[in-house]
Write a protein that holds these residues in place. Structure first.
Motif, PDB file in Angstrom:
ATOM      1  N   THR A 247     -33.659  -9.547   8.857  1.00 52.55           N
ATOM      2  CA  THR A 247     -34.803 -10.438   9.032  1.00 52.55           C
ATOM      3  C   THR A 247     -34.780 -11.522   7.966  1.00 52.55           C
ATOM      4  OG1 THR A 247     -37.202 -10.517   9.402  1.00 52.55           O
ATOM      5  CG2 THR A 247     -36.415  -9.063   7.645  1.00 52.55           C
ATOM      6  N   TRP A 248     -35.390 -12.673   8.294  1.00 55.31           N
ATOM      7  CA  TRP A 248     -35.342 -13.883   7.473  1.00 55.31           C
ATOM      8  C   TRP A 248     -36.775 -14.326   7.208  1.00 55.31           C
ATOM      9  CZ3 TRP A 248     -31.823 -16.290   4.708  1.00 55.31           C
ATOM     10  CH2 TRP A 248     -31.943 -17.653   4.413  1.00 55.31           C
ATOM     11  N   LEU A 249     -37.187 -14.279   5.934  1.00 54.09           N
ATOM     12  CA  LEU A 249     -38.554 -14.611   5.558  1.00 54.09           C
ATOM     13  C   LEU A 249     -38.592 -15.973   4.876  1.00 54.09           C
ATOM     14  CD1 LEU A 249     -38.277 -11.347   5.453  1.00 54.09           C
ATOM     15  CD2 LEU A 249     -40.473 -11.458   4.265  1.00 54.09           C
ATOM     16  N   GLN A 250     -39.603 -16.773   5.236  1.00 55.23           N
ATOM     17  CA  GLN A 250     -39.743 -18.099   4.623  1.00 55.23           C
ATOM     18  C   GLN A 250     -41.107 -18.353   4.003  1.00 55.23           C
ATOM     19  OE1 GLN A 250     -38.076 -20.474   8.137  1.00 55.23           O
ATOM     20  NE2 GLN A 250     -36.936 -21.304   6.393  1.00 55.23           N
ATOM     21  N   ASP A 251     -42.056 -17.518   4.278  1.00 53.91           N
ATOM     22  CA  ASP A 251     -43.402 -17.759   3.751  1.00 53.91           C
ATOM     23  C   ASP A 251     -43.931 -16.592   2.929  1.00 53.91           C
ATOM     24  OD1 ASP A 251     -43.690 -15.953   5.778  1.00 53.91           O
ATOM     25  OD2 ASP A 251     -45.215 -17.071   6.893  1.00 53.91           O
ATOM     26  N   ALA A 252     -43.045 -15.744   2.399  1.00 55.41           N
ATOM     27  CA  ALA A 252     -43.489 -14.626   1.572  1.00 55.41           C
ATOM     28  C   ALA A 252     -44.063 -15.136   0.250  1.00 55.41           C
ATOM     29  CB  ALA A 252     -42.330 -13.670   1.313  1.00 55.41           C
ATOM     30  N   ALA A 253     -45.049 -14.428  -0.263  1.00 53.70           N
ATOM     31  CA  ALA A 253     -45.735 -14.857  -1.485  1.00 53.70           C
ATOM     32  C   ALA A 253     -44.808 -14.874  -2.695  1.00 53.70           C
ATOM     33  CB  ALA A 253     -46.928 -13.930  -1.750  1.00 53.70           C
ATOM     34  N   PHE A 254     -43.749 -14.089  -2.675  1.00 51.76           N
ATOM     35  CA  PHE A 254     -42.873 -14.033  -3.845  1.00 51.76           C
ATOM     36  C   PHE A 254     -41.824 -15.139  -3.852  1.00 51.76           C
ATOM     37  CE2 PHE A 254     -41.128 -11.119  -0.628  1.00 51.76           C
ATOM     38  CZ  PHE A 254     -39.824 -11.559  -0.508  1.00 51.76           C
ATOM     39  N   LEU A 255     -41.828 -16.004  -2.834  1.00 50.34           N
ATOM     40  CA  LEU A 255     -40.851 -17.086  -2.758  1.00 50.34           C
ATOM     41  C   LEU A 255     -41.393 -18.372  -3.361  1.00 50.34           C
ATOM     42  CD1 LEU A 255     -39.509 -16.522   0.872  1.00 50.34           C
ATOM     43  CD2 LEU A 255     -38.310 -16.011  -1.273  1.00 50.34           C
ATOM     44  N   ALA A 256     -40.525 -19.131  -4.002  1.00 48.94           N
ATOM     45  CA  ALA A 256     -40.883 -20.458  -4.508  1.00 48.94           C
ATOM     46  C   ALA A 256     -40.546 -21.504  -3.449  1.00 48.94           C
ATOM     47  CB  ALA A 256     -40.122 -20.740  -5.807  1.00 48.94           C
TER      48      ALA A 256
END
Length: 352
Positions: A247-256
């Motif tokens: 899976t590919w995440l783009q809006d997770a809180a831990f991402l800048a």
């Protein structure tokens, strides 16, 4: 042979958890003969054993559930080789520990391991570290066979080491330190002998699995259904009988800003038990160029579960991903898993 062992316990002795369905017998510590011509895959074992709760304890930030069953045969894994560990005549119980986060109730495979010292009347009975293990009906746990000194009350001093895995979301910043607890385990062989022992003479060896136990007091070690994974699922594949969901995440809180996250969720078929302590490499291609090519890091996240991941500097929505298994799960296996998950397959997932 190096061992990582563990167990612990407090005052829930006598609680019995049944193993599922099949023909029931009791008071047996001798396993039936292994299935002939076992597949190189998950298969239904010859039998399944019930489990007694020894207790629970808080060890620092961790919760630990402690249980026991009949002594088991099991297989340790080194590289791609599984080696059988037989039941010894002096073994009294198979002791098991499940470690979890009390806030999210997520089971935590801690690669740094556990240790336990078993004492009785001030004398050390056993001092060893348990194996990280997977079992069809008991899920992921730490366990080993123990030789106890007869019926009586034992003091179990447990140390759960700090996590080296990346912790994300609500788990970020937690479980850095080891946790310790000492509990009492009131062991009686007569109680152990009343645990269920179920054989599957007509189904053993089939490409199937025994159901996970329903443990009211201890969380179940399962990763989410593929459809429940956050982000955009790029695909699933199966190799060496393990199931791999990417899976590919783009809006997770831990991402800048400008970052995305690649997560590979590895699980057993049928029961979705996580496959921890693997080595994986990943490649991410976006817009005609390679934007990531490196090892994936073992990580835990409340919504993804235990997985292997990497933060990637790209905003591509559906990249092409390659995954190579460098080393299979370095965890011991109960019967039914010992011939599976031992090779090093590769996969590719094409983005949009």
């Amino acid at each position: 042979m190096n061992r990582r062992q563990f167990l612990a316990s407090a005052g829930l002795a006598g609680t019995t958890i049944l193993a599922g369905c099949g023909s029931l017998s009791s008071q047996s510590t001798r396993a039936p003969p292994l299935v002939e011509n076992r597949p190189d895959a998950t298969y239904r074992p010859t039998h399944a054993e019930g489990m007694g709760m020894a207790g629970m304890a808080q060890a620092g930030e961790y919760m630990v559930g402690l249980s026991y069953s009949f002594p088991h045969r099991f297989w340790t894994v080194t590289g791609t080789t599984a080696e059988k560990v037989d039941i010894r005549s002096k073994d009294s119980v198979h002791l098991m520990a499940t470690v979890w986060d009390p806030e999210t109730e997520m089971v935590l495979p801690v690669s740094a391991g556990l240790s336990i010292t078993v004492e009785r009347d001030g004398e050390t009975v056993a001092d060893k570290s348990p194996w990280p293990m997977i079992s069809q009906n008991m899920g992921f746990h730490y366990g080993d066979n123990y030789a106890l000194d007869g019926d009586g009350v034992y003091q179990l001093s447990v140390r759960v080491n700090g996590m080296g895995e990346r912790r994300l979301g609500a788990l970020e910043g937690r479980f850095n330190e080891a946790g310790e607890a000492t509990v009492e385990f009131d062991f009686a062989q007569g109680t152990r002998d009343q645990l269920s022992f179920e054989e599957f003479p007509d189904a053993q060896g089939e490409r199937a699995a025994v159901d996970l136990m329903n443990m009211d007091m201890v969380p179940t070690s399962q990763v989410p259904e593929v459809s429940a994974l956050p982000g955009t699922v790029l695909g699933t594949d199966k190799g060496s009988d393990g199931v791999y969901a990417v899976t590919w995440l783009q809006d997770a809180a831990f991402l800048a800003d400008g970052e995305s996250y690649l997560a590979v969720s590895a699980r057993t078929p049928y029961n979705r038990v996580p496959l921890p302590m693997m080595s994986l490499d990943g490649t991410v291609d976006a817009d005609g160029e390679t934007v990531f090519q490196d090892a994936l890091t073992a990580a835990v996240h409340p919504e993804i579960g235990y997985h292997y991941g990497a933060i990637v500097e790209t905003t591509a929505q559906e990249p092409s991903v390659g995954v190579e298994i460098v080393a299979p799960p370095q965890v011991s296996r109960h019967e039914g898993y010992e011939t599976a998950f031992l090779t090093t397959p590769s996969f590719s997932f094409s983005g949009g």
